[in-house]
Design an enzyme around this catalytic site. Structure first.
Site, PDB file in Angstrom:
ATOM      1  N   ARG A 133     -36.959  23.033   0.295  1.00 43.25           N
ATOM      2  CA  ARG A 133     -36.985  23.530   1.669  1.00 43.25           C
ATOM      3  C   ARG A 133     -38.374  23.395   2.262  1.00 43.25           C
ATOM      4  NH1 ARG A 133     -32.655  28.485   1.636  1.00 43.25           N
ATOM      5  NH2 ARG A 133     -31.028  27.210   0.682  1.00 43.25           N
ATOM      6  N   ARG A 139     -36.143  34.119  -7.758  1.00 45.50           N
ATOM      7  CA  ARG A 139     -36.060  35.460  -7.154  1.00 45.50           C
ATOM      8  C   ARG A 139     -35.470  36.469  -8.124  1.00 45.50           C
ATOM      9  NH1 ARG A 139     -34.640  35.496  -0.688  1.00 45.50           N
ATOM     10  NH2 ARG A 139     -36.471  34.320  -0.051  1.00 45.50           N
TER      11      ARG A 139
END
Length: 421
Positions: free
Chosen positions: A192, A391
């Site tokens: 990204r 995460r």
RNA sequence: GGGGCUGUAGCGCAGUUGGUUAGCGCGUCUCCCUGUCACGGAGAAGGUCGCGGGUUCGAGUCCCGUCAGCCCCGCCA
């Protein structure tokens, strides 16, 4: 004979102690003056005798503390330069840029290694959980033909005389594959190009993706997500007790059932609790996410909470709107400890409706040709979800910055080394 | 993109209302030590205080600019 790295040297003149480290742990080696020239991180081969330590000399803090190795011969296999910082401390006392500038070295520290042992278990557990439910693992492509979804920025790559892009999600491929294999999952890199410098964004991420067909409703997706997350937590708890302890970390507390609320309900709750009116917002802000986690913890006894029914127009073209109110979609985020852990939902499976949506969303048919092909030939109702491996690792261990949870983190300012030097 | 904070030895930091020779801990080097396990003890080396300019008799300290880093917000299927 034992081979390994010199962790520390304690020189007492006529007697020298070496803490020798290899992949299995640390053991104390007792040497003569011959060991005087050894320095931290030297690779050595020690020949000697394993001896039980006398009662008084047992080190209870060391798993191998009841024994030691009396060295007869020490051979230096490889030398090390002077270390830039103290590796012997229980917690590496360096700032993030130093931690990453010396990544090859800092990854030798047990507390740093613990992060990646947890990550390995998370990824492995994800695989196990889905294989147990008859999902097939596939390899998603990284080079993609066009930017089919709005939203996240993508990296452009030169592809011979054409333009191509790095995949920001295996979404279209995993959905397509449901038409072929019914239940699929993948562990893959996504990219990204967001200009985000935060503690929770990377440009290169390990995405844990799953997708399956013949769902009765979007709640099946939610249940599958909950099953997978519980399974992962279970495995981490079982296999990473030592690693969790190093960080004083505990896994998120889960109620019997992870609570689930709609976006508008969440915003109403936040308004009632704090007086902050976000009821017209299209999404939860980071502060909103933290508040809804506090609510979930206090009112429902769960560190994790599902938030569903986001705004249709804000989501990609392939997400299924709620038949009861098409303003909202059947998508769901799993939020915990103040941040998003995963997101998923039901996708459209009706060819005509997908076509119609694509047009409305400004997605060119030719850019999603292969995806559309699948739905021309029959695809059952389907849904899926994705978890970010970094995460998860970060929030299981309570790390402050996601870069710590990536072996070689890429962000706007770093590819291995700092880009602006 | 907006805001806040930081930049002093290899690493982590202190440095008062501007004041003469810029400190501390760890690491490094030399010496002492046979029971330490973050060993201990004695000594030494190591700094244009991010960079450029300004104010001042005098700047690590104040001002302006610049570069770098961290954090928050925004962006983020």
């Amino acid at each position: 004979t034992i081979k390994g790295w010199v962790n520390t040297r304690r020189d007492h003149g006529k007697i020298v102690f070496i803490d020798l480290r290899d992949r299995t742990g640390v053991v104390q080696v007792v040497c003569t003056e011959a060991a005087k020239d050894l320095r931290s991180e030297f690779v050595v081969s020690v020949t000697g005798l394993v001896k039980a330590r006398p009662e008084k000399l047992i080190n209870k803090n060391l798993p191998t503390g009841t024994i030691e190795i009396e060295a007869q011969e020490i051979e230096v296999i490889s030398q090390s330069e002077e270390l830039p910082f103290d590796m012997g401390k229980e917690v590496l006392d360096v700032e993030l840029p130093t931690l990453l500038d010396y990544r090859a070295l800092t990854l030798r520290h047990p507390r740093v290694q613990a992060i990646f042992k947890v990550q390995e278990v998370v990824i492995d557990a994800f695989r196990q959980a889905l294989k147990a439910r008859d999902f097939m693992e596939f390899q998603a492509p990284c080079i993609t033909p066009a930017v089919a979804e709005g939203g996240a920025e993508v990296f452009r790559v030169q592809y011979f005389e054409h333009e191509a892009y790095l995949s920001q999600s295996p979404q279209l491929y995993k959905s397509l594959l449901v038409g072929d294999f019914e239940r699929v999952f993948s562990v893959n890199k996504i990219f990204r190009a967001e200009p985000s410098v935060t503690t929770r964004h990377l440009t290169e991420v390990v995405s844990l993706d799953a997708e399956f067909g013949f769902i009765e409703s979007w709640l099946d997706v939610l249940e599958m997500q909950e099953y997978v997350v519980r399974f992962i937590f279970g495995q981490v708890e079982k296999k990473c007790a030592k690693e969790l302890e190093l960080y004083g970390a505990t896994l998120p507390k889960l109620a019997d059932k992870i609570p689930h609320i709609k976006l508008r309900e969440a915003q109403e709750i936040i308004y009632k609790r704090t007086g902050r009116d976000c009821r017209q917002e299209k999404d939860l802000s980071p502060e909103d996410e933290r508040e809804i986690c506090r609510w979930s913890r206090q009112e429902r006894g769960s560190d994790l909470v599902f938030v569903s029914h986001f705004i249709t127009k804000e989501k990609p073209f392939y997400i299924c709107p709620d038949p009861e109110d098409p303003t909202y979609v059947l998508s769901v985020d799993l939020i915990g400890r103040g941040v998003e852990w995963s997101s998923g939902g039901q996708r459209l499976n009706d060819y005509q409706q997908i076509l119609k949506n694509a047009k409305e969303w400004g997605v060119k048919e030719e850019d999603v040709e292969l995806y559309l092909q699948s739905f021309r030939y029959g695809v059952p109702p389907l849904g899926g979800f994705a978890l970010g491996a970094e995460r998860m690792t970060m929030h299981i261990l309570g790390l402050k910055n996601i870069r710590e949870a990536s072996l070689f983190p890429r962000d706007m300012e770093r590819i291995d080394v700092r880009l602006n030097r």
